[in-house]
Design a protein around this motif. Structure first.
Motif, short mmCIF file in Angstrom:
data_model
loop_
_atom_site.label_atom_id
_atom_site.label_comp_id
_atom_site.label_asym_id
_atom_site.label_seq_id
_atom_site.Cartn_x
_atom_site.Cartn_y
_atom_site.Cartn_z
N ASN A 30 0.83 -1.20 0.00
CA ASN A 30 0.00 0.00 0.00
C ASN A 30 0.86 1.26 0.00
N VAL A 31 1.10 1.78 -1.19
CA VAL A 31 1.92 2.97 -1.31
C VAL A 31 1.20 4.18 -0.73
N ALA A 32 -0.11 4.10 -0.64
CA ALA A 32 -0.89 5.24 -0.14
C ALA A 32 -0.91 5.29 1.39
N HIS A 33 -0.20 4.39 2.02
CA HIS A 33 -0.17 4.34 3.49
C HIS A 33 0.28 5.68 4.08
N GLY A 34 1.27 6.29 3.45
CA GLY A 34 1.78 7.57 3.93
C GLY A 34 0.72 8.66 3.82
N THR A 35 -0.13 8.57 2.82
CA THR A 35 -1.17 9.57 2.66
C THR A 35 -2.23 9.42 3.74
N LEU A 36 -2.47 8.19 4.16
CA LEU A 36 -3.43 7.96 5.26
C LEU A 36 -2.89 8.61 6.53
N TYR A 37 -1.59 8.52 6.69
CA TYR A 37 -0.91 9.17 7.83
C TYR A 37 -1.13 10.68 7.76
N ALA A 38 -0.97 11.25 6.56
CA ALA A 38 -1.16 12.68 6.38
C ALA A 38 -2.61 13.06 6.66
N ILE A 39 -3.53 12.22 6.25
CA ILE A 39 -4.94 12.50 6.49
C ILE A 39 -5.22 12.50 8.00
N ARG A 55 -9.46 -5.10 -3.56
CA ARG A 55 -10.22 -6.34 -3.75
C ARG A 55 -10.24 -6.81 -5.20
N PRO A 56 -10.42 -5.89 -6.14
CA PRO A 56 -10.47 -6.36 -7.53
C PRO A 56 -9.19 -7.04 -7.99
N ILE A 57 -8.08 -6.76 -7.33
CA ILE A 57 -6.84 -7.37 -7.81
C ILE A 57 -6.20 -8.28 -6.78
N MET A 58 -6.96 -8.66 -5.76
CA MET A 58 -6.42 -9.51 -4.68
C MET A 58 -5.80 -10.79 -5.17
N ALA A 59 -6.39 -11.35 -6.20
CA ALA A 59 -5.90 -12.66 -6.64
C ALA A 59 -4.60 -12.56 -7.43
N ARG A 60 -4.28 -11.36 -7.85
CA ARG A 60 -3.08 -11.22 -8.69
C ARG A 60 -1.85 -10.98 -7.83
N PRO A 61 -0.67 -11.10 -8.43
CA PRO A 61 0.57 -10.88 -7.66
C PRO A 61 0.57 -9.49 -7.01
N PRO A 62 1.30 -9.33 -5.90
CA PRO A 62 1.27 -8.07 -5.15
C PRO A 62 1.68 -6.85 -5.95
N ILE A 63 2.41 -7.05 -7.04
CA ILE A 63 2.83 -5.89 -7.83
C ILE A 63 1.63 -5.07 -8.30
N TYR A 64 0.49 -5.76 -8.49
CA TYR A 64 -0.69 -5.02 -8.92
C TYR A 64 -1.17 -4.06 -7.86
N SER A 65 -1.03 -4.49 -6.60
CA SER A 65 -1.46 -3.58 -5.54
C SER A 65 -0.57 -2.36 -5.51
N LEU A 66 0.69 -2.53 -5.90
CA LEU A 66 1.58 -1.37 -5.99
C LEU A 66 1.02 -0.36 -6.96
N VAL A 67 0.58 -0.86 -8.10
CA VAL A 67 0.09 0.05 -9.14
C VAL A 67 -1.20 0.74 -8.70
N THR A 68 -2.15 -0.06 -8.20
CA THR A 68 -3.42 0.58 -7.85
C THR A 68 -3.27 1.52 -6.66
N THR A 69 -2.44 1.15 -5.70
CA THR A 69 -2.31 2.05 -4.55
C THR A 69 -1.47 3.28 -4.90
N PHE A 70 -0.65 3.17 -5.92
CA PHE A 70 0.08 4.35 -6.40
C PHE A 70 -0.94 5.35 -6.93
N GLY A 71 -1.87 4.82 -7.74
CA GLY A 71 -2.94 5.67 -8.26
C GLY A 71 -3.76 6.24 -7.11
N LEU A 72 -4.00 5.40 -6.11
CA LEU A 72 -4.75 5.85 -4.94
C LEU A 72 -4.03 6.98 -4.22
N MET A 73 -2.71 6.85 -4.14
CA MET A 73 -1.91 7.89 -3.49
C MET A 73 -2.09 9.22 -4.20
#
Lengths: 327, 293, 428
Positions: free
Chosen positions: B38-47, B90-108
């Motif tokens: 979760n690359v957006a973790h830091g943004t949650l901290y900021a929030i 959730r939509p990408i849970m089944a895929r390798p963790p690299i996908y979460s990097l991409v979506t959470t980058f967008g989330l960030m």
């Protein structure tokens, strides 16, 4: 080189030569940037899409290549060729060193090593002010091409960088469609099996990482030469993340994927930031999320699906391998 | 002066290590237990920090606002985390963790810009709830920093108790170890995953509330700290609570001590290299763990 | 600039929709009534840091430029021609700044670029301005922009850091107690400020006790504060901006470092911050500034222009944005406002018609003189022909009685120095 290879190379070169006649000056400049960043995205593609190794610090190579080229010119008065050779050479050495240490590790730990290396390079870049001038960066005058053509001339700059980029991309394609490329993909599928079959897995991984690092370094060097500017921002982890983004959104496992991903995201961001200046980051983020969730295999995968659907009879299921996943 | 200065550096490093550990633990829950980057973790901290600032403004009371924030921010951030989880993870849970990097980058990108639109680009000053200064080691140190570290430590302890001594905690560990077996045993795995994500997010929010009075609130304050959190998480080994705290301590202390002799950036580089070496030295164990998984 | 959440989102959406619709009515900036009568518009581009660390400067420059263009367009334009404004966000990222500069000139066809307050952008953009033959109005204050890193295409419409600290030296340094410590952000601007101030301190006979440079974006200053002994000096010169500066002041105060210490700095320390925001450590601090925060402190001769300027950008007499209650960035945004009028004046003086006339424009800018007026609320100025550096009045403010108020000001003729370059030797 097969006929398909030759035709594609020719096609790429023709497109490059034609573009100035249909597009304006900024489109040309943007095209060069897109091509250079595509090369960077391809370096991730080779490493992850084809060999299954993820690097989170690849901007380290981009930045080192950029600084190598820039410093060659500013400190040693080198010419263009030397600067680019320095970019490739320095990152080759760096990649070999990192790979030697890291290829033995798997998955998360390999990624951690690359992350740390990237961060170390970034902090070195920011801290070693006397060499790098940190975030303020170094602006420099570029040497002339073949001793006569000034890179300050937009047309010269356009032709030189875009043709070079096309040649490099072509070479990458040639590589990926060669037996070596197949070996890489074998590693991505199951490197244990490859090892049992007698392939020198560690050495192949090192080779892949080195090629990937050199490609990233070359793209960095070209970018520095293109903009006449380099700063420690070229080493930042955000750029590393963006490269992964471009490769994944486009489809890391194909040749065209990273190119499409980089082009869409960068061009898209340019356009959106000009017209929707107040909210464009939200849109860019949304595009990333939506495209990754809904396009299996990225953009390239989506095109593949359309192509297959158009191909008369059966439409095969989207190729999971198109995005570098183990099947 | 020399020894006192060194002791002071170490003290300050330990204080911050608790906050970093808290942030890293939120990340390790998500990364270590769920294999989500979760690359957006830091943004949650900021929030979380922004909520704290806003509450202080609204209540006109640094103490009241702070206490309220300790309750409100984790809830609010957990909710944001839940929404983010459903939309981008959730939509990408089944895929390798690299996908979460991409979506959470967008989330960030999205969360950070949203925060920017709300609080603007200028830093927002958050008053410390306690302004007492204590004389220590020949210098004056804000009491609040100790409070900050203490609260972080208490929360970490509570987290440990929750994970290892409660039923739900056992469920979380079961799901992490083997999701299909856990489901077969009747554990609502899907729900557990969502809860863990929310919990991890909430921890980031609390870390933000704690840090705000010292670091001030900026919409992009997450960017600097997120990398340190990732380093700590991966170096400690996934899902290893105790280890995360230790690594955070060691990481901060090494930097603090080295910064006495060389520049802080150089100290950072050496600390990173120390982590690198340590990970490499453990690699035999890591390889085996990978094979078993 | 930023209303309450609801208002801003609505306004943002409306603005976005307006732009998307391609309407040439950036409401009010391009009044349809004049459209029919005017000649071809004059395209001016802006690169602002609308997001990122320096967004404080960027957003206010944006407000000021838009207000200036609106004023000019509703008062006859430039010789009857309307200004068409193109704005780009440089994201506090110099790579982006370079790309946006090129985009503005090559894609949008702008003839002039009003640049950011970010010295890194200014310095990196200088060669591009020359390459693209487009006059660039820099708002950053690092010295190099009008010395070794500038060129004949750059104009800097704000006193640079040397001039600013000279004003501080003339007014305050002799009043302040003699032992000085310097803390600066570790980048071009911070180092520039410290270097220039040290020169003046030494000239005044002050003692330089030491200096510390801190990387940009440092979160916790305690490790640095640990090594600074407040008993060894009386005055602390702070060469930091915005976020870092406020955090530094608060943390320094919280560690007892600012007891009996006077803080001295450039107004950037206070950008966007109210006096309470800075914390109790800022009491009695001194700042060199380009524009008084309070209307009451504006010299009588300029009061009516100041009032009109504040009204145009939505700021009240206390320096606060009326719509949001947030402190405005007056000391820097006036540069962007004035740039529009300076472009107008130089165009009218030189008879500029199109890009081909840029050499005439540049010659008119070299030595351009302006008087206090609605276009120049900051007051009289002139541009030095050799290095394209403006010289204008500089104010010294202090925090006293919980207010940021002017102590005195220094006239431009005292803020000169021998030019280090002569760009006129460059052919155009």
């Amino acid at each position: 080189m097969t006929r398909a290879h030759k035709l594609t190379l020719l096609g790429g070169l023709v497109l490059v030569l034609l573009l100035p006649h249909v597009a304006g000056a900024f489109a040309r400049a943007l095209t060069v940037e897109l091509l250079i960043y595509s090369m960077f995205a391809l370096s991730i593609g080779i490493l992850y899409g084809h060999t299954g190794m993820m690097s989170f610090g690849h901007a380290g190579f981009f930045g080192v290549g950029a600084y190598a080229a820039a410093l060659m010119i500013t400190k040693l008065d080198a010419g263009l060729a030397t600067a680019l050779l320095a970019a490739v050479g320095s990152t080759a050495i760096l990649a070999i060193l990192v790979a030697a240490v890291a290829v033995q590790l798997k998955g998360h730990y390999f990624a951690l090593i690359t992350l740390i290396v990237g961060l170390v390079l970034y902090y070195l870049g920011t801290g070693w002010r006397s060499l790098t001038n940190a975030e303020d960066g170094i602006s420099f005058a570029r040497p002339e091409l073949f001793g006569t053509y000034a890179l300050g001339d937009p047309m010269v700059s356009y032709y030189f960088f875009s043709i070079l980029a096309i040649l490099v991309i072509f070479f990458v394609w040639f590589l990926l469609t060669s037996p070596l490329g197949r070996l890489f993909r074998g590693l991505r599928e199951n490197d244990d099996r490859a090892r049992y079959l007698g392939y020198p897995v560690a050495r192949l991984k090192m080779l892949s990482f080195t090629i990937s690092g050199m490609l990233a370094g070359l793209s960095g060097g070209m970018y520095a030469l293109f903009s006449g500017y380099v700063s420690s921002e070229f080493l930042s982890w955000i750029l590393s993340g963006e490269a992964v983004m471009w490769a994944m959104v486009g489809g890391a496992g194909s040749l065209i994927g990273p190119i499409l991903g980089a082009s869409l995201l960068i061009w898209g961001r340019e356009v959106l930031s000009s017209y929707l200046i107040d909210i464009y980051p939200i849109l860019v983020g949304s595009i990333m999320i939506v495209s990754v969730i809904f396009l299996r295999g990225g953009l390239a995968g989506a095109f593949q699906q359309i192509r297959d659907a158009c191909a008369a009879r059966r439409a095969p299921a989207p190729d999971a391998a198109a995005n570098g996943e183990p099947t | 002066m020399g020894l006192e200065a060194l002791a002071f550096q170490i003290l300050n490093a330990v204080v911050w290590a608790w906050v970093l550990a808290l942030l890293a633990l939120g990340l390790t829950l998500i990364f270590g237990y769920l294999d989500i980057i979760n690359v957006a973790h830091g943004t949650l901290y900021a929030i979380g920090a922004a909520i704290s600032w806003w509450l202080v403004q609204a209540t006109q009371s640094p103490q009241g606002g702070f206490l309220l924030a300790l309750l409100v921010a984790p809830l609010a951030v957990a909710l944001i985390g839940l929404a983010a989880y459903h939309l981008t993870i959730r939509p990408i849970m089944a895929r390798p963790p690299i996908y979460s990097l991409v979506t959470t980058f967008g989330l960030m990108f999205i969360l950070q810009h949203a925060l920017f639109l709300i609080i603007g680009g200028a830093p927002r000053s958050a008053e410390m709830p306690i302004s007492t200064l204590i004389p220590i080691l020949g210098r004056t140190y804000p009491l609040y920093r100790f409070v900050m570290a203490g609260v972080a430590a208490a929360i970490i302890l509570a987290l440990w108790v929750f994970l290892h001594r409660s039923t739900y905690g056992t469920w979380i560990q079961a799901v992490q170890q083997n999701r299909s077996v856990a489901t077969a045993m009747g554990i609502p795995a899907r729900q557990v995953v969502a809860v863990v994500f929310c919990l991890g997010s909430a921890l980031a929010g609390i870390a933000g509330v704690l840090a705000a009075p010292v670091l001030q609130v900026r919409y992009d304050m997450g960017i600097d700290i997120i990398m340190d959190a990732f380093i700590v998480v991966i170096a400690a080994g996934f899902g290893n609570l105790f280890g995360t705290v230790i690594v955070a301590m060691v990481y901060q202390i090494i930097q603090a001590v080295l910064a006495m002799m060389i520049t802080p950036l150089q100290a950072k580089v050496l600390a990173l290299l120390a982590v690198l070496v340590w990970v490499l030295m453990r690699r035999k164990g890591l390889l085996e763990r990978e094979r078993l998984a | 600039m930023h209303n309450s959440i609801k208002n801003h989102s609505r306004r943002t959406l409306l603005q976005a929709t307006a732009r998307l619709a391609g309407a040439a009515t950036l409401a009010g900036i391009y009044p349809p009534a004049l459209l029919a009568q005017s000649g071809k518009p004059i395209h001016i581009g802006c690169t602002h840091d609308l997001t990122g660390t320096l967004s404080m400067d960027g957003t206010w420059n944006d407000v000021a430029v838009k207000a200036a263009v609106k004023w000019v367009n509703t008062h006859g334009g430039i010789g009857g021609r309307l200004i068409e404004l193109h704005t780009e966000d440089t994201e506090t990222n110099t790579q982006t700044a370079l790309r946006k500069f090129r985009s503005l000139v090559l894609d949008r066809g702008v003839d002039f670029v009003v640049g950011a307050t970010h010295s890194g952008h200014n310095i990196a953009s200088a060669p591009v301005a020359k390459e693209l033959k487009t006059p660039y109005f820099a708002s950053g204050t690092a010295l190099e922009t009008t010395t070794d890193k500038g060129n004949r295409w750059i104009f800097r419409g704000v006193n640079n850091i040397r001039q600013q600290m000279k004003a501080m030296a003339l007014v305050a340094l002799k009043e302040l107690k003699p032992r000085y410590y310097f803390v600066g952000a570790d980048y071009a601007w911070g180092r520039s400020l410290v270097k220039e101030t040290k020169t003046y301190v030494s000239a005044e006979g002050g003692q330089i006790i030491g200096e510390t440079f801190i990387p940009l974006g440092t979160a916790d200053f305690a490790p640095y504060l640990n090594n600074i002994d407040p008993r060894s000096f009386d005055t602390l010169v702070v060469g930091m901006t915005g976020g870092d500066a406020v955090r530094f002041l608060r943390q320094a105060y919280s560690m007892g470092l600012l007891n009996n210490i006077t803080v001295v700095g450039n107004i950037a320390v206070t950008s966007g911050s109210s006096v309470p925001d800075l914390g109790p450590g800022a009491k009695g601090s001194w700042y060199t500034t380009m524009y008084p925060r309070r209307s009451a402190d504006v010299p009588d001769a300029l009061k009516e222009f100041d009032e009109a300027y504040r009204s145009a950008i939505g700021v009240d007499g206390e320096g606060v944005e009326k719509a949001t209650g947030r402190v405005a960035n007056l000391p820097y945004s006036f540069v962007a406002w004035q740039a529009i009028f300076q472009i107008k004046q130089a165009i009218e003086q030189s008879g500029w018609g199109s890009r081909a006339d840029h050499p005439k424009f540049i010659e008119a800018m070299e030595g351009l003189v302006g008087k206090g007026s609605i276009g120049y609320p900051q007051g009289d100025f002139r541009f030095r022909p050799e290095d394209h550096q403006i010289v204008h009045r500089q104010y010294i403010e202090t925090i006293r009685d919980d207010r940021l108020q002017v102590v005195t000001y220094v006239e431009p003729d005292q803020l000169g120095y021998p030019p280090e370059v002569d760009y006129r030797t460059e052919a155009l």
